[in-house]
Write a protein that holds these residues in place. Structure first.
Motif, PDB file in Angstrom:
ATOM      1  N   LEU A 225       0.826  -1.209   0.000  1.00  0.00           N
ATOM      2  CA  LEU A 225       0.000   0.000   0.000  1.00  0.00           C
ATOM      3  C   LEU A 225       0.863   1.262   0.000  1.00  0.00           C
ATOM      4  CD1 LEU A 225      -3.158   0.605   0.354  1.00  0.00           C
ATOM      5  CD2 LEU A 225      -2.509   1.305   2.642  1.00  0.00           C
ATOM      6  N   ILE A 226       0.416   2.269  -0.745  1.00  0.00           N
ATOM      7  CA  ILE A 226       1.112   3.554  -0.813  1.00  0.00           C
ATOM      8  C   ILE A 226       0.775   4.373   0.438  1.00  0.00           C
ATOM      9  CG2 ILE A 226       1.216   5.720  -2.088  1.00  0.00           C
ATOM     10  CD1 ILE A 226       0.352   4.037  -4.569  1.00  0.00           C
TER      11      ILE A 226
ATOM     12  N   SER B  27      -7.407   3.826  -9.721  1.00  0.00           N
ATOM     13  CA  SER B  27      -6.004   3.428  -9.591  1.00  0.00           C
ATOM     14  C   SER B  27      -5.782   2.623  -8.310  1.00  0.00           C
ATOM     15  CB  SER B  27      -5.096   4.649  -9.627  1.00  0.00           C
ATOM     16  OG  SER B  27      -5.281   5.415  -8.476  1.00  0.00           O
ATOM     17  N   VAL B  28      -6.603   2.872  -7.285  1.00  0.00           N
ATOM     18  CA  VAL B  28      -6.500   2.059  -6.065  1.00  0.00           C
ATOM     19  C   VAL B  28      -6.969   0.638  -6.365  1.00  0.00           C
ATOM     20  CG1 VAL B  28      -7.395   1.752  -3.732  1.00  0.00           C
ATOM     21  CG2 VAL B  28      -6.829   4.025  -4.526  1.00  0.00           C
TER      22      VAL B  28
ATOM     23  N   GLU C  99      -3.451  -1.254  -6.406  1.00  0.00           N
ATOM     24  CA  GLU C  99      -2.971  -1.454  -5.033  1.00  0.00           C
ATOM     25  C   GLU C  99      -3.472  -2.788  -4.500  1.00  0.00           C
ATOM     26  OE1 GLU C  99      -1.899   1.849  -2.494  1.00  0.00           O
ATOM     27  OE2 GLU C  99      -3.490   2.974  -3.476  1.00  0.00           O
TER      28      GLU C  99
ATOM     29  N   ALA D 249      -4.366  -5.272   1.525  1.00  0.00           N
ATOM     30  CA  ALA D 249      -4.130  -4.181   2.467  1.00  0.00           C
ATOM     31  C   ALA D 249      -5.349  -3.292   2.623  1.00  0.00           C
ATOM     32  CB  ALA D 249      -2.943  -3.341   1.996  1.00  0.00           C
ATOM     33  N   LEU D 250      -6.375  -3.518   1.812  1.00  0.00           N
ATOM     34  CA  LEU D 250      -7.518  -2.604   1.803  1.00  0.00           C
ATOM     35  C   LEU D 250      -8.786  -3.220   2.385  1.00  0.00           C
ATOM     36  CD1 LEU D 250      -6.936  -1.339  -1.824  1.00  0.00           C
ATOM     37  CD2 LEU D 250      -6.588  -0.012   0.239  1.00  0.00           C
TER      38      LEU D 250
END
Lengths: 438, 380
Positions: free
Chosen positions: B97-98, B244-245, B249, B253-254
């Motif tokens: 994750l960013i 973009s997520v 990503e 992690a989400l």
């Protein structure tokens, strides 16, 4: 046959005088007036010197850092006065020698008299300078803010030119600089004739200590007169760019700077509760839902309505730091200007009319005539391209403004002294002590 | 995604064809110009492409490639490979994750609070006892790129002579990236070298496995527990996350996995967490908090409703509500002093009847969307 050649009437009238006087043309664009040493200043210098001696004596017995600081400040005046008085004493001595019987001695004294006189003038000037109070921000680095005035793209393009000019000037002089903010207005995608971008706002930090003193004369409206790239029929347009010079703190001396920030007495103090912080991320969900690279930040100082927005850097913390820096500098400058305004209204002299305020134009860049004129020092230089790349012509202009500023400060000191003396002389004035601008 | 007006593309193309290209991902002109500038700045930092102009075809090609990738919707952080976080530079790579700016905001705020308290504690009694409480242990669950752990380490390190920061994550990719970030920032001189008293470590561990947690944590006293766990529900993942997520990503992690709620193996078969599926990590983290009893807990949440649900879990548990007397919800911008208001438990919602008779006071700080829940033990 005529006995004398024909002479026109005006020449005939001049002839008996034996010489022709050409009127010397003096350009009176400057407001500067040169002054000799006023007796009132001498009086003040004597007072300060007396104080100096007293303080030095007290320092010998017990040391006090406050006193020591004051001694440091006024020792310049004391030495200048001493030198001047020495020179005057030697002048008197020379004058007495002139009346001596010895012809050879008289001749020697006559020779010396000339040089002593010139020396005296220099020393008087020195003393005036020493008496002129140093600007409180003089030793600081500075921020140069460039904002185009109202009006179209032309002013924005020239704003970019001005920004590049200062950047190049600093590079030529070897000053360390940093671009804090450089923002183009997004709505227009065009470019100027020399590839300038339409500038919205730019902030250049000049990190050398003392940069504030060197650049403070640059504050004001810079006017440009030229034919814009977009102009079809070749008419010259006039637009303006505002340049504001603000004091800033050197970065490495954080401990001192922080103590200044926390000190409510300081010009740089800002109560965090008076600042509204906004991260400009308006839309919907945040956090893990989006990964936009918005790092923009906006600070609003509520009492004055001053806003700073910063979005140049990817790092939010960098944007935040820079925004705080610019905000502090702007507030400090505002406070300082308010005080100066107050001092100016107290001063009852013609000087107050000669002040350059924020709205006045200070300099004109005329492309058609290849000329740059400073309206305060009255200096005209040609070779505009050299000015715009920050060359020696710009240096010349800046130096002339510096001289003008010093002159102006000196006059302010004289005016204040005069006012103080008048107040003291007038019986009704009572306890009207020297009201000086801080 | 709403369609963009062609005039916008035309205007962007007037400035630079690359800006027009970036518009596809950025959706507005100012941000695509900003990103174009950042890509250029990024290129100018690497030695091969110091000047991006016509004389350097290699650099131009590289610029073209990066813009191309970004235009496809790849997050800029993955395109450039890093993201500034506090005073650190965190490397980013697909699969991890960013770091988000909101995370940065509350991490910095937490560090500020800890430092302020240490300062006020050590100053009055600088002679004796103040020096004894100098050790500090921080645990970061679901550490990902390691940004929170490293930023806390960086902020606390000058004032805490004895400091241990531990980051735990289930993903081996995340652990190796976090370790790399530690080395990278030491190399950049943004973090000091480790010594015997101060260190940061990252270890792979499954939060829901009892032996992993016991093995790594229970031998020590922990002062701070912080976590940015997965918290998006399946529904919101499909509806609210940006493209973009969603596409680039890691979902790990989400979104909390569906299986997590049903089989907490240490609770025995058939037991399940009594909460919404997206809150399962908070239930587990608060359960761990009961054994570790850290002085402070900070948990990132998705929105204000979720924050209230987390607060409710705390209120309904007798032990947690007794331990953690300071309960706060922080918003996106947790400003220290102002915009701080108190609301009673009735304002939080009628469902918090767990607090028997007591009106639970929680504070909501800052501005923006609800972003994290902060719990702190009161002074005895």
């Amino acid at each position: 046959m005529l006995t004398a050649p024909w002479v026109c009437r005006s020449c005939a009238r001049l002839r008996p005088l034996g010489r022709i006087v050409f009127p010397t043309s003096i350009r009176r664009a400057s407001t500067a007036v040169s002054t000799g040493l006023q007796p009132i200043l001498l009086e003040r210098a004597r007072k300060i010197t007396a104080e100096h001696e007293e303080l030095v004596a007290s320092l010998a017995t017990d040391f006090n850092s406050k006193t020591a600081k004051r001694v440091g400040e006024i020792s310049r005046v004391a030495t200048a006065l001493k030198e001047l008085e020495d020179a005057r004493a030697s002048l008197d001595e020379l004058k007495s020698l002139l009346e001596s019987e010895d012809a050879e001695l008289r001749e020697l004294a006559n020779d010396d008299l000339e040089s002593t006189h010139t020396q005296l003038v220099g020393l008087e000037h020195n003393l005036t300078l020493a008496l002129t109070p140093k600007h409180p921000f003089a030793d600081m680095p500075c921020l140069v803010e460039i904002r185009p005035g109202p009006g179209g793209t032309e002013g924005r393009f020239f704003g970019d030119s001005v920004f590049k000019m200062y950047q190049a000037y600093c590079a030529n002089k070897g000053y360390r600089t940093r671009v804090v903010k450089y923002e183009s207005s997004d709505s227009e995608g065009s470019r100027g004739s020399e590839g300038e971008i339409p500038l919205q706002e730019a902030v250049l930090e000049i990190q050398e200590p003392g940069a504030y003193q060197a650049f403070r004369g640059e504050s004001g409206m810079h006017r440009v007169q030229r034919v814009p790239a977009t102009e079809k029929s070749g008419r010259t347009h006039t637009s303006a760019v505002g340049v504001w010079v603000l004091p800033s703190f050197p970065e490495n001396e954080t401990s001192e700077a922080e103590s200044e920030f926390d000190n409510p007495e300081s010009d740089f103090y800002i109560d965090p509760a008076e600042v509204r912080v906004e991260t400009m991320r308006a839309r919907g969900a945040g956090g893990q839902h989006v990964n936009k690279t918005e790092s923009a930040i906006r600070l609003t100082h509520i009492p004055t309505g001053t806003t700073v927005s910063m979005q140049d850097h990817r790092s939010q913390s960098t944007n935040r730091d820079y925004a705080w820096r610019v905000l502090r500098s702007r507030i400090a400058q505002q406070r300082r200007e308010e005080r100066e305004e107050l001092a100016r209204t107290l001063r009852n002299s013609v000087l107050s009319n000669a002040q350059i305020t924020r709205g006045d134009k200070i300099r004109t860049y005329n492309y058609g005539q290849d000329r740059c004129t400073d309206h305060r020092s009255g200096l005209d230089v040609h070779n505009l391209p050299n000015v715009l790349v920050g060359g020696e012509q710009l240096e010349k202009i800046i130096a002339s403004v510096q001289a003008w500023l010093t002159e102006k400060d000196t006059q302010a000191v004289i005016a204040d002294e005069q006012a103080a003396a008048d107040a003291a002389a007038a019986p009704a004035g009572g306890g009207g002590g020297g009201k000086r601008s801080k | 995604m709403p369609r963009l007006r062609p005039s916008l593309f035309w205007r962007a193309g007037q400035i630079s064809p690359l800006a027009a290209k970036l518009l596809r991902a950025c959706r507005d002109l100012p941000s695509s110009l900003n990103e174009l500038r950042w890509i250029r700045e990024h290129l100018s930092l690497s030695p091969l492409t110091t000047s991006v102009n016509a004389e350097n075809p290699k650099a131009l090609l590289r610029l073209q490639q990066l813009c191309e990738r970004r235009a496809k919707g790849v997050p800029l952080q993955y395109v450039l490979g890093n993201q500034p976080f506090g005073n650190l530079e965190i490397k980013c790579r697909p699969g991890v994750l960013i770091p988000r700016p909101e995370t940065e905001a509350y991490t910095v705020e937490l560090a500020r609070i800890i430092l302020a308290e240490r300062r006020s504690r050590t100053q009055p009694s600088s002679s004796g006892e103040g020096t004894q409480q100098t050790s500090m242990n921080v645990v970061d669950f679901c550490s990902g790129s390691g940004c929170i752990a490293l930023q806390l380490y960086s902020s606390l390190q000058p004032t805490c002579p004895s400091l241990r920061v531990l980051g735990l994550d289930i993903s081996p990719k995340a652990i190796s990236l976090a370790r790399e970030n530690l080395r990278h920032n030491i190399h950049l001189n943004k973090l000091p070298h480790h010594n015997t008293q101060q260190s940061t470590h990252f270890r792979q561990a499954d939060l829901f496995s009892e032996d992993h947690i016991e093995k790594t944590l229970t031998d020590q006293k922990w002062d701070v527990m912080i976590s940015n766990p997965p918290y998006i529900s399946h529904k919101f993942f499909a509806q609210q996350t940006s493209r973009s997520v969603r596409n680039y990503e890691p979902k790990l992690a989400l979104v909390p996995g569906r299986h997590l709620q049903k089989h907490p193996d240490h609770l025995g078969m058939g037991a399940r967490y009594n909460c919404a599926p997206e809150d399962v990590f908070y239930a587990r983290l608060l359960e761990i908090a009961k054994t570790l009893k850290p002085r402070r807990i900070l948990l990132e949440v998705g929105d204000e409703e979720q924050a209230v649900r987390v607060v409710t879990i705390v209120c309904q548990d007798a032990m947690l509500s007794r331990l953690y007397t300071d309960v706060e919800i922080w918003r996106d911008e947790p400003h220290p002093a102002f915009q701080r208001r108190r609301i009673g438990s009735s304002g939080v919602g009628g469902e918090s009847e767990g607090g028997p008779g007591r009106g639970r006071q929680i504070r909501i700080r800052g501005s923006g969307e609800g972003r994290s829940v902060y719990l702190c033990q009161g002074d005895e």
